[in-house]
Design a protein around this motif. Structure first.
Motif, mmCIF file in Angstrom:
data_model
loop_
_atom_site.group_PDB
_atom_site.id
_atom_site.type_symbol
_atom_site.label_atom_id
_atom_site.label_comp_id
_atom_site.label_asym_id
_atom_site.label_seq_id
_atom_site.Cartn_x
_atom_site.Cartn_y
_atom_site.Cartn_z
ATOM 1 N N ASP A 1 11.616 0.959 1.544
ATOM 2 C CA ASP A 1 11.936 1.717 0.261
ATOM 3 C C ASP A 1 12.287 3.266 0.954
ATOM 4 O O ASP A 1 12.371 4.051 -0.158
ATOM 5 C CB ASP A 1 11.124 1.766 -0.690
ATOM 6 C CG ASP A 1 10.847 0.372 -1.469
ATOM 7 O OD1 ASP A 1 11.804 -0.385 -1.377
ATOM 8 O OD2 ASP A 1 9.496 0.109 -1.297
ATOM 9 N N ALA A 2 12.501 3.518 2.057
ATOM 10 C CA ALA A 2 12.868 4.919 2.490
ATOM 11 C C ALA A 2 11.832 6.011 2.136
ATOM 12 O O ALA A 2 11.800 6.879 1.899
ATOM 13 C CB ALA A 2 14.084 5.514 2.254
ATOM 14 N N ALA A 3 10.492 5.384 2.039
ATOM 15 C CA ALA A 3 9.345 6.025 1.611
ATOM 16 C C ALA A 3 8.053 6.198 2.693
ATOM 17 O O ALA A 3 7.606 4.856 2.746
ATOM 18 C CB ALA A 3 8.807 6.026 0.214
ATOM 19 N N ALA A 4 7.687 7.020 3.411
ATOM 20 C CA ALA A 4 6.796 6.979 4.589
ATOM 21 C C ALA A 4 5.391 6.795 3.876
ATOM 22 O O ALA A 4 4.920 7.561 3.038
ATOM 23 C CB ALA A 4 6.922 8.298 5.389
ATOM 24 N N ALA A 5 4.682 5.993 4.808
ATOM 25 C CA ALA A 5 3.350 5.737 4.388
ATOM 26 C C ALA A 5 2.656 5.110 5.788
ATOM 27 O O ALA A 5 3.141 4.328 6.337
ATOM 28 C CB ALA A 5 3.182 4.763 3.409
ATOM 29 N N VAL A 6 1.409 5.635 6.187
ATOM 30 C CA VAL A 6 0.628 5.124 6.963
ATOM 31 C C VAL A 6 -0.381 4.219 6.290
ATOM 32 O O VAL A 6 -0.960 4.637 5.044
ATOM 33 C CB VAL A 6 -0.048 6.115 7.855
ATOM 34 C CG1 VAL A 6 -1.231 5.718 8.776
ATOM 35 C CG2 VAL A 6 0.746 7.144 8.553
ATOM 36 N N TRP A 7 -0.441 2.979 6.691
ATOM 37 C CA TRP A 7 -1.319 2.005 6.176
ATOM 38 C C TRP A 7 -2.762 2.087 6.768
ATOM 39 O O TRP A 7 -2.718 1.853 7.966
ATOM 40 C CB TRP A 7 -0.853 0.798 5.932
ATOM 41 C CG TRP A 7 0.372 0.640 4.812
ATOM 42 C CD1 TRP A 7 1.611 1.303 5.005
ATOM 43 C CD2 TRP A 7 0.421 0.095 3.732
ATOM 44 N NE1 TRP A 7 2.428 1.121 4.053
ATOM 45 C CE2 TRP A 7 1.538 0.457 2.957
ATOM 46 C CE3 TRP A 7 -0.593 -0.644 2.852
ATOM 47 C CZ2 TRP A 7 2.042 0.057 1.751
ATOM 48 C CZ3 TRP A 7 -0.188 -1.151 1.809
ATOM 49 C CH2 TRP A 7 1.049 -0.768 1.244
ATOM 50 N N LYS A 8 -3.936 1.961 6.010
ATOM 51 C CA LYS A 8 -5.169 2.135 6.601
ATOM 52 C C LYS A 8 -5.961 0.737 6.021
ATOM 53 O O LYS A 8 -6.115 0.372 4.780
ATOM 54 C CB LYS A 8 -5.888 3.244 6.124
ATOM 55 C CG LYS A 8 -7.407 3.414 6.507
ATOM 56 C CD LYS A 8 -7.922 4.796 5.967
ATOM 57 C CE LYS A 8 -9.416 4.906 6.596
ATOM 58 N NZ LYS A 8 -9.976 6.228 5.833
ATOM 59 N N SER A 9 -6.674 0.397 7.114
ATOM 60 C CA SER A 9 -7.965 -0.760 6.381
ATOM 61 C C SER A 9 -8.893 -0.376 7.132
ATOM 62 O O SER A 9 -9.364 0.283 8.230
ATOM 63 C CB SER A 9 -7.725 -2.163 7.270
ATOM 64 O OG SER A 9 -8.569 -3.062 7.080
#
Length: 386
Positions: free
Chosen positions: A302-310
């Motif tokens: 979606d052209a929206a930056a995110a780093v994903w964390k677990s």
């Protein structure tokens, strides 16, 4: 380089850069380009001595490893293979004089075109090349030998290149056992040795056959194994055997040194991405940066930056977006372009192909752009002088 601060070591298509922050991980300053503007695929540092190494090259320069023993002020290159510039210089004395060419033969002739990855552990310096082979130096990068046990692996004639070629891009050395190493090769998979490189095993087996089901992507798991196009791999702290990898098709966890892999992709917005990073003290906390897919742009969904964390070894995932661009974001973060420091709370840093370095000093809760307008970023590592 700032005393007692953080140095983010950045490899780019136009040299190496050092993004230095003060003790409080603030007031960031950029120095570079270093290494005569060579394409630099990876930069690492030794916290004990402050020595820096940068690996790179290409068809024009040939392959080489640069070394700095004064914090990046001056650099010296150990040239390993020949490039087109050597051919030009050999046939054009004026050009040879202009570039200071000496005609000294490269020790590996034209065996490979680039250094792709570096790792320093237990006094040894390792380098991965394109095409894939593993080198080792025991004198800080001045001279090098091939790890023949991997080069001569029975499967080597069947190794297939990934999109970037046949590259050895990940080197993991067990901090507790100098003879125990893992490497990642695209697209040949994970290999491991427990005898210092004399012999190697392929370690791509799935923990269960069901993990092969419902996947029709060419890079998907099949025949009881993960896809062989591993993108990046890390070893968790406090254990010798817990590994994580970001694959071309999914994120995977291995509790047994790569002898079996469990799919932990569920909960992420896509199966595709390049880097993965593990917390310096908590083996169950990991970060990755999913992209929308391998053939539809390779940018954040979606052209929206995110780093994903677990925080539970990949059982569940949470997106971290605060401070990252949420509209019209089309950058790519490559396989070696995410790293972290060892402070508390841990810092995380990543670089983009649009030339930005983003950093978080609170384990991903908030982000700040700490450098911008650099060349295409290929790799990020951290040297913590705190």
């Amino acid at each position: 380089m700032l005393e007692h601060g953080i140095d983010v070591l950045v490899g780019t298509t136009k040299g190496a850069f050092i993004v230095s922050g003060a003790q409080g991980r603030s007031d960031w300053k950029v120095s570079g380009p270093h290494c005569d503007g060579w394409p630099i695929n990876h930069v690492i540092g030794d916290t004990e001595t402050g020595t820096l190494w940068a690996g790179g090259g290409g068809d024009w320069h040939g392959a080489g490893v640069w070394r700095s023993e004064d914090g990046g002020e001056t650099w010296e290159v150990t040239k390993l293979t020949n490039g087109q510039r050597d051919e030009w210089a050999a046939n054009d004395p004026d050009f040879a004089q202009m570039i200071g060419w000496t005609g000294e033969p490269a020790p590996f002739a034209d065996a490979f075109s680039q250094i792709w990855s570096l790792r320093h552990e237990h006094g040894a310096l390792y380098a991965g090349t394109k095409p894939a082979r593993l080198l080792v130096s025991n004198d800080n990068g001045r001279t090098w030998d091939t790890v023949e046990g991997l080069t001569n692996h029975p499967s080597a004639p069947d190794w297939n290149p990934g999109g970037a070629g046949l590259v050895l891009h990940t080197i993991v050395v067990d901090p507790n056992d100098a003879k125990k190493l893992w490497v990642g090769i695209s697209a040949a998979g994970v290999f491991a040795t427990e005898d210092g490189g004399a012999s190697w095993e392929r370690r791509n087996r799935l923990s269960n056959a069901e993990a092969c089901a419902h996947h029709d992507h060419p890079a998907a798991p099949r025949d009881g194994e993960t896809g062989h196009c591993v993108h990046n791999m890390v070893q968790a702290p406090g254990t010798t055997d817990l590994l994580y990898q970001q694959n071309h098709h999914g994120v995977w966890r291995s509790p047994d040194g790569g002898r079996s892999w469990e799919n932990i992709t569920e909960g992420l917005p896509s199966t595709f991405g390049f880097p993965i990073h593990v917390h310096p003290r908590d083996p169950d906390t990991i970060w990755t940066l999913p992209l929308n897919g391998d053939s539809i742009g390779r940018y954040p969904p979606d052209a929206a930056a995110a780093v994903w964390k677990s925080s539970n070894g990949g059982a569940t995932w949470q997106d971290q977006r605060r401070g990252l661009p949420q509209e019209s974001c089309y950058f790519t973060v490559l396989r070696q372009a995410m790293a972290g420091d060892r402070r508390d709370p841990a810092g995380i840093y990543f670089g983009t192909n649009s030339g930005s370095v983003f950093g978080s000093v609170d384990e991903g809760d908030t982000w700040e752009e700490v450098a911008r307008h650099l060349p295409t970023i290929l790799a990020v590592e951290v040297l913590d002088r705190g």
